[in-house]
Design a protein around this motif. Structure first.
Motif, PDB file in Angstrom:
ATOM      1  N   LYS A   1      23.043  -6.208  -7.711  1.00 26.65           N
ATOM      2  CA  LYS A   1      22.056  -5.108  -7.717  1.00 26.65           C
ATOM      3  C   LYS A   1      22.437  -4.033  -8.725  1.00 26.65           C
ATOM      4  O   LYS A   1      21.605  -3.539  -9.483  1.00 26.65           O
ATOM      5  CB  LYS A   1      22.009  -4.446  -6.315  1.00 26.65           C
ATOM      6  CG  LYS A   1      20.909  -4.960  -5.422  1.00 26.65           C
ATOM      7  CD  LYS A   1      20.930  -4.249  -4.082  1.00 26.65           C
ATOM      8  CE  LYS A   1      21.054  -5.263  -2.972  1.00 26.65           C
ATOM      9  NZ  LYS A   1      21.095  -4.660  -1.633  1.00 26.65           N
TER      10      LYS A   1
ATOM     11  N   VAL B   1      14.051   2.007   1.635  1.00 25.63           N
ATOM     12  CA  VAL B   1      12.644   1.903   1.231  1.00 25.63           C
ATOM     13  C   VAL B   1      12.112   0.520   1.597  1.00 25.63           C
ATOM     14  O   VAL B   1      12.799  -0.482   1.379  1.00 25.63           O
ATOM     15  CB  VAL B   1      12.508   2.093  -0.302  1.00 25.63           C
ATOM     16  CG1 VAL B   1      11.044   2.183  -0.703  1.00 25.63           C
ATOM     17  CG2 VAL B   1      13.269   3.319  -0.768  1.00 25.63           C
ATOM     18  N   ALA B   2      10.900   0.488   2.117  1.00 29.61           N
ATOM     19  CA  ALA B   2      10.296  -0.816   2.416  1.00 29.61           C
ATOM     20  C   ALA B   2      10.105  -1.594   1.120  1.00 29.61           C
ATOM     21  O   ALA B   2       9.660  -1.039   0.114  1.00 29.61           O
ATOM     22  CB  ALA B   2       8.942  -0.601   3.089  1.00 29.61           C
ATOM     23  N   ASP B   3      10.460  -2.890   1.155  1.00 23.58           N
ATOM     24  CA  ASP B   3      10.228  -3.735  -0.023  1.00 23.58           C
ATOM     25  C   ASP B   3       8.807  -4.293  -0.027  1.00 23.58           C
ATOM     26  O   ASP B   3       8.313  -4.725  -1.058  1.00 23.58           O
ATOM     27  CB  ASP B   3      11.229  -4.901  -0.037  1.00 23.58           C
ATOM     28  CG  ASP B   3      12.635  -4.431  -0.385  1.00 23.58           C
ATOM     29  OD1 ASP B   3      12.762  -3.552  -1.255  1.00 23.58           O
ATOM     30  OD2 ASP B   3      13.604  -4.921   0.222  1.00 23.58           O
TER      31      ASP B   3
ATOM     32  N   ALA C   1      17.773   6.311   0.644  1.00 20.25           N
ATOM     33  CA  ALA C   1      16.664   5.914   1.519  1.00 20.25           C
ATOM     34  C   ALA C   1      16.595   4.396   1.676  1.00 20.25           C
ATOM     35  O   ALA C   1      16.963   3.647   0.774  1.00 20.25           O
ATOM     36  CB  ALA C   1      15.343   6.415   0.929  1.00 20.25           C
TER      37      ALA C   1
ATOM     38  N   LYS D   1      19.877  -3.630 -11.758  1.00 23.00           N
ATOM     39  CA  LYS D   1      19.105  -2.382 -11.782  1.00 23.00           C
ATOM     40  C   LYS D   1      19.709  -1.370 -12.765  1.00 23.00           C
ATOM     41  O   LYS D   1      19.207  -0.261 -12.893  1.00 23.00           O
ATOM     42  CB  LYS D   1      19.024  -1.783 -10.370  1.00 23.00           C
ATOM     43  CG  LYS D   1      18.281  -2.667  -9.353  1.00 23.00           C
ATOM     44  CD  LYS D   1      17.931  -1.923  -8.063  1.00 23.00           C
ATOM     45  CE  LYS D   1      17.410  -2.872  -6.998  1.00 23.00           C
ATOM     46  NZ  LYS D   1      16.883  -2.189  -5.813  1.00 23.00           N
TER      47      LYS D   1
ATOM     48  N   LYS E   1      19.994   7.465  -4.200  1.00 26.33           N
ATOM     49  CA  LYS E   1      18.905   6.839  -3.449  1.00 26.33           C
ATOM     50  C   LYS E   1      19.434   6.237  -2.154  1.00 26.33           C
ATOM     51  O   LYS E   1      19.651   5.034  -2.042  1.00 26.33           O
ATOM     52  CB  LYS E   1      18.207   5.779  -4.315  1.00 26.33           C
ATOM     53  CG  LYS E   1      17.304   6.385  -5.384  1.00 26.33           C
ATOM     54  CD  LYS E   1      15.911   5.762  -5.415  1.00 26.33           C
ATOM     55  CE  LYS E   1      15.041   6.127  -4.240  1.00 26.33           C
ATOM     56  NZ  LYS E   1      14.591   5.085  -3.377  1.00 26.33           N
TER      57      LYS E   1
ATOM     58  N   THR F   1       6.277  -3.465  -2.777  1.00 21.46           N
ATOM     59  CA  THR F   1       6.234  -2.046  -3.156  1.00 21.46           C
ATOM     60  C   THR F   1       6.932  -1.915  -4.511  1.00 21.46           C
ATOM     61  O   THR F   1       7.573  -2.857  -4.973  1.00 21.46           O
ATOM     62  CB  THR F   1       6.977  -1.190  -2.123  1.00 21.46           C
ATOM     63  OG1 THR F   1       8.313  -1.686  -2.027  1.00 21.46           O
ATOM     64  CG2 THR F   1       6.311  -1.247  -0.758  1.00 21.46           C
TER      65      THR F   1
ATOM     66  N   ASP G   1       9.886  -0.925  -6.934  1.00 21.38           N
ATOM     67  CA  ASP G   1      11.326  -0.698  -6.790  1.00 21.38           C
ATOM     68  C   ASP G   1      11.645   0.637  -7.474  1.00 21.38           C
ATOM     69  O   ASP G   1      11.734   0.715  -8.703  1.00 21.38           O
ATOM     70  CB  ASP G   1      12.120  -1.850  -7.413  1.00 21.38           C
ATOM     71  CG  ASP G   1      13.603  -1.744  -7.084  1.00 21.38           C
ATOM     72  OD1 ASP G   1      14.107  -0.602  -6.979  1.00 21.38           O
ATOM     73  OD2 ASP G   1      14.253  -2.789  -6.929  1.00 21.38           O
ATOM     74  N   ILE G   2      11.782   1.648  -6.643  1.00 18.90           N
ATOM     75  CA  ILE G   2      11.913   3.019  -7.166  1.00 18.90           C
ATOM     76  C   ILE G   2      13.207   3.175  -7.958  1.00 18.90           C
ATOM     77  O   ILE G   2      13.238   3.780  -9.028  1.00 18.90           O
ATOM     78  CB  ILE G   2      11.881   4.036  -5.996  1.00 18.90           C
ATOM     79  CG1 ILE G   2      10.626   3.816  -5.142  1.00 18.90           C
ATOM     80  CG2 ILE G   2      11.925   5.462  -6.522  1.00 18.90           C
ATOM     81  CD1 ILE G   2      10.623   4.575  -3.831  1.00 18.90           C
TER      82      ILE G   2
ATOM     83  N   SER H   1      23.316   0.080  -1.014  1.00 23.76           N
ATOM     84  CA  SER H   1      23.049  -1.312  -0.735  1.00 23.76           C
ATOM     85  C   SER H   1      23.478  -1.618   0.686  1.00 23.76           C
ATOM     86  O   SER H   1      24.589  -1.266   1.092  1.00 23.76           O
ATOM     87  CB  SER H   1      23.846  -2.159  -1.733  1.00 23.76           C
ATOM     88  OG  SER H   1      23.815  -3.502  -1.348  1.00 23.76           O
ATOM     89  N   MET H   2      22.605  -2.218   1.444  1.00 25.95           N
ATOM     90  CA  MET H   2      22.971  -2.614   2.798  1.00 25.95           C
ATOM     91  C   MET H   2      22.780  -4.118   2.902  1.00 25.95           C
ATOM     92  O   MET H   2      21.697  -4.628   2.624  1.00 25.95           O
ATOM     93  CB  MET H   2      22.103  -1.886   3.812  1.00 25.95           C
ATOM     94  CG  MET H   2      22.455  -2.258   5.231  1.00 25.95           C
ATOM     95  SD  MET H   2      21.710  -1.165   6.404  1.00 25.95           S
ATOM     96  CE  MET H   2      22.890   0.145   6.462  1.00 25.95           C
ATOM     97  N   GLU H   3      23.845  -4.786   3.255  1.00 23.67           N
ATOM     98  CA  GLU H   3      23.796  -6.247   3.286  1.00 23.67           C
ATOM     99  C   GLU H   3      24.440  -6.747   4.581  1.00 23.67           C
ATOM    100  O   GLU H   3      25.220  -6.034   5.225  1.00 23.67           O
ATOM    101  CB  GLU H   3      24.581  -6.828   2.090  1.00 23.67           C
ATOM    102  CG  GLU H   3      24.003  -6.488   0.728  1.00 23.67           C
ATOM    103  CD  GLU H   3      22.773  -7.308   0.374  1.00 23.67           C
ATOM    104  OE1 GLU H   3      22.464  -8.274   1.105  1.00 23.67           O
ATOM    105  OE2 GLU H   3      22.093  -6.974  -0.621  1.00 23.67           O
TER     106      GLU H   3
HETATM  107  N1  CTP Z   1      15.137   0.801  -3.174  1.00 22.25           N
HETATM  108  C1  CTP Z   1      14.141   1.418  -3.907  1.00 22.25           C
HETATM  109  N2  CTP Z   1      12.865   0.952  -3.836  1.00 22.25           N
HETATM  110  C2  CTP Z   1      12.555  -0.107  -3.082  1.00 22.25           C
HETATM  111  C3  CTP Z   1      13.562  -0.748  -2.340  1.00 22.25           C
HETATM  112  C4  CTP Z   1      14.841  -0.277  -2.406  1.00 22.25           C
HETATM  113  O1  CTP Z   1      14.420   2.389  -4.605  1.00 22.25           O
HETATM  114  N3  CTP Z   1      11.299  -0.515  -3.034  1.00 22.25           N
HETATM  115  C5  CTP Z   1      16.498   1.309  -3.296  1.00 22.25           C
HETATM  116  C6  CTP Z   1      17.114   1.856  -2.033  1.00 22.25           C
HETATM  117  O2  CTP Z   1      16.872   3.247  -1.914  1.00 22.25           O
HETATM  118  C7  CTP Z   1      18.598   1.583  -2.244  1.00 22.25           C
HETATM  119  C8  CTP Z   1      18.621   0.342  -3.111  1.00 22.25           C
HETATM  120  O3  CTP Z   1      17.304   0.212  -3.637  1.00 22.25           O
HETATM  121  O4  CTP Z   1      19.228   2.613  -2.960  1.00 22.25           O
HETATM  122  C9  CTP Z   1      19.017  -0.929  -2.452  1.00 22.25           C
HETATM  123  O5  CTP Z   1      18.117  -1.370  -1.504  1.00 22.25           O
HETATM  124  P1  CTP Z   1      18.232  -2.830  -0.827  1.00 22.25           P
HETATM  125  O6  CTP Z   1      17.046  -2.994   0.044  1.00 22.25           O
HETATM  126  O7  CTP Z   1      19.579  -2.992  -0.252  1.00 22.25           O
HETATM  127  O8  CTP Z   1      18.200  -3.773  -2.069  1.00 22.25           O
HETATM  128  P2  CTP Z   1      17.061  -4.525  -2.726  1.00 22.25           P
HETATM  129  O9  CTP Z   1      17.254  -4.297  -4.186  1.00 22.25           O
HETATM  130  O10 CTP Z   1      15.765  -4.131  -2.153  1.00 22.25           O
HETATM  131  O11 CTP Z   1      17.455  -6.013  -2.441  1.00 22.25           O
HETATM  132  P3  CTP Z   1      17.225  -6.984  -1.167  1.00 22.25           P
HETATM  133  O12 CTP Z   1      16.060  -6.447  -0.415  1.00 22.25           O
HETATM  134  O13 CTP Z   1      17.011  -8.280  -1.777  1.00 22.25           O
HETATM  135  O14 CTP Z   1      18.504  -6.926  -0.390  1.00 22.25           O
END
Ligand code: CTP
Length: 399
Positions: free
Chosen positions: A339, A278-280, A276, A343, A274, A305, A307-308, A326-328
């Motif tokens: 995470k 993805v918008a949270d 991508a 997850k 994964k 949204t 969490d896929i 993970s992007m931090e």
């Molecule tokens: N991801 C997902 N569905 C979402 C958001 C994120 O599947 N709605 C997946 C991304 O594809 C990625 C992973 O989660 O592989 C990590 O995304 P990230 O945004 O870094 O982590 P979050 O779990 O969303 O944590 P935060 O926003 O608190 O950093």
């Protein structure tokens, strides 16, 4: 290391006007590290000279079966044995007919008949000749004998007609060769689903919320998995990239679309990656008409949204490998390990947005791979190399 280093490719060039495209094809393959030998029919040598190929490949170009000044003994057998792959392009209707019936009356057809390696044929001719049932039967017979047929392109043909029958461009022909020879097929029979790019969450018919993801990392992973023999599905948000060849692309726009596409792909997936962004959150309501500006400020209500990744890990079938990204920008490793654990992932590829050369848009990445057992820090690499190292690590963990 070049993708075709140590590989021997024989190009069989037959007498069609598209023979001129093979000069560039030969050059591309040489640049990728291949040893390229060109075998031509007499008719092909009327369209383009052997000297052209000899200059580009630094190898003798063979036309005549009985040429004596050739580097190999019993040339047709030695060449056939040396070849890792033979690409007959352009393949005229006449030569296809001969090959389909085992006729070996010149150097090219003799080499092909003697070869046990992978054989590809790229038909190139007028549409009527291509569609003639005789040609179609010959193509079917060649497939039965193990040839792979490169689909002809459609467009303006040399005769002035518009239709199917064009030889695809050199870059595309080279991709066919790469697909077979570029890597060991360590993922043959493995189904890999990759998500890539950003999502777009609509506010109204003209506006959306999104992020800076370019899709480059996910596309590089999809390409590398394809080269290793995997059946790849690439679920991609809106990006400005050419999708890798031989990959099934599922274009999506929103996080919801991506969720549905992942849900559909998951039962047929062995490895889910994964990548991508993805918008949270998405706007809680999408205005049906364009939102007009007002004098006062505006607050937009956002809702979560799905969490896929979490869903996929929770609903995994036995044997599914799940890798997240993970992007931090702070507490990078601690947040990423959290995470991974929360997850229930098998691996997470961590990007520190503050590292020079890592992150959005650029062609390089510095990734750390975290697993429940350990951690592997990769140096700054091209995204293609980082993709290869990520897949190496996944392959190692799966055995
Ligand atoms: N991801 C997902 N569905 C979402 C958001 C994120 O599947 N709605 C997946 C991304 O594809 C990625 C992973 O989660 O592989 C990590 O995304 P990230 O945004 O870094 O982590 P979050 O779990 O969303 O944590 P935060 O926003 O608190 O950093």
């Amino acid at each position: 290391m070049k993708d075709l280093q140590g590989k021997c490719v024989v190009l069989g060039v037959t007498g069609g006007i598209a023979a001129y495209k093979m000069a560039d094809t030969a050059r591309l393959l040489v640049k990728m590290g291949a040893e390229v030998h060109v075998v031509m029919t007499e008719n092909a040598a009327r369209f383009i000279t052997p000297l052209t190929f000899e200059s580009l490949t630094n190898q003798r170009c063979v036309v005549d079966t009985f040429a004596r000044d050739f580097q190999y003994n019993v040339a047709h057998i030695s060449l056939a044995k040396a070849a890792d792959l033979i690409l007959i392009a352009p393949a005229t209707a006449n030569v296809l007919a001969k090959l389909a019936h085992g006729v070996a009356d010149d150097m090219l057809t003799t080499v092909v008949l003697a070869a046990r390696c992978k054989k590809l044929a790229a038909p190139s001719m007028n549409t009527a000749m291509l569609e003639n049932p005789v040609t179609q039967d010959n193509l079917a017979a060649l497939q039965k004998y193990g040839f792979e047929i490169v689909e002809p392109a459609a467009g303006l043909l040399a005769c002035g007609d518009v239709g199917k029958g064009k030889l695809p461009p050199p870059e595309e022909l080279a991709e066919h060769v790469l697909r077979h020879l570029a890597r060991e097929k360590t993922l043959q029979g493995v189904r890999v689903t990759v998500t890539a790019g950003p999502t777009q969450e609509a506010l109204d018919p003209v506006r959306f919320l999104t992020n800076h993801s370019s899709g480059k990392m996910g596309y590089a992973i999809a390409r590398e998995a394809m080269l290793r023999g995997a059946a790849v599905t690439l679920i991609s948000g809106p990006v400005a990239l050419e999708p890798p060849p031989f990959v099934q692309v599922e274009p999506v726009v929103s996080a919801k679309d991506m969720f549905l596409a992942v849900q559909k792909a998951l039962p047929e997936t062995d490895i889910l990656i994964k990548a991508a962004a993805v918008a949270d959150y998405r706007p809680a309501t999408v205005a049906r008409e364009k939102m007009k500006k007002q004098d006062h400020d505006l607050n937009i209500a956002l809702e979560r949204t799905d969490d896929i990744l979490r869903w996929a890990a929770q609903n995994r079938h036995p044997g599914l490998f799940v890798c997240g990204f993970s992007m931090e920008t702070e507490n990078v490793m601690a947040n990423s390990r959290e995470k991974l654990e929360k997850k229930k992932l098998d691996m997470i590829a961590v990007n520190d947005l503050r590292t020079p050369g890592a992150g959005f848009g650029v062609d390089t990445n510095a990734v750390t791979l975290l697993t429940p057992e350990g951690r592997e820090e990769l140096p700054l690499l091209s995204k293609a190399e980082a993709a290869a190292r990520l897949l190496d690590a996944i392959e190692k963990k799966r055995v």
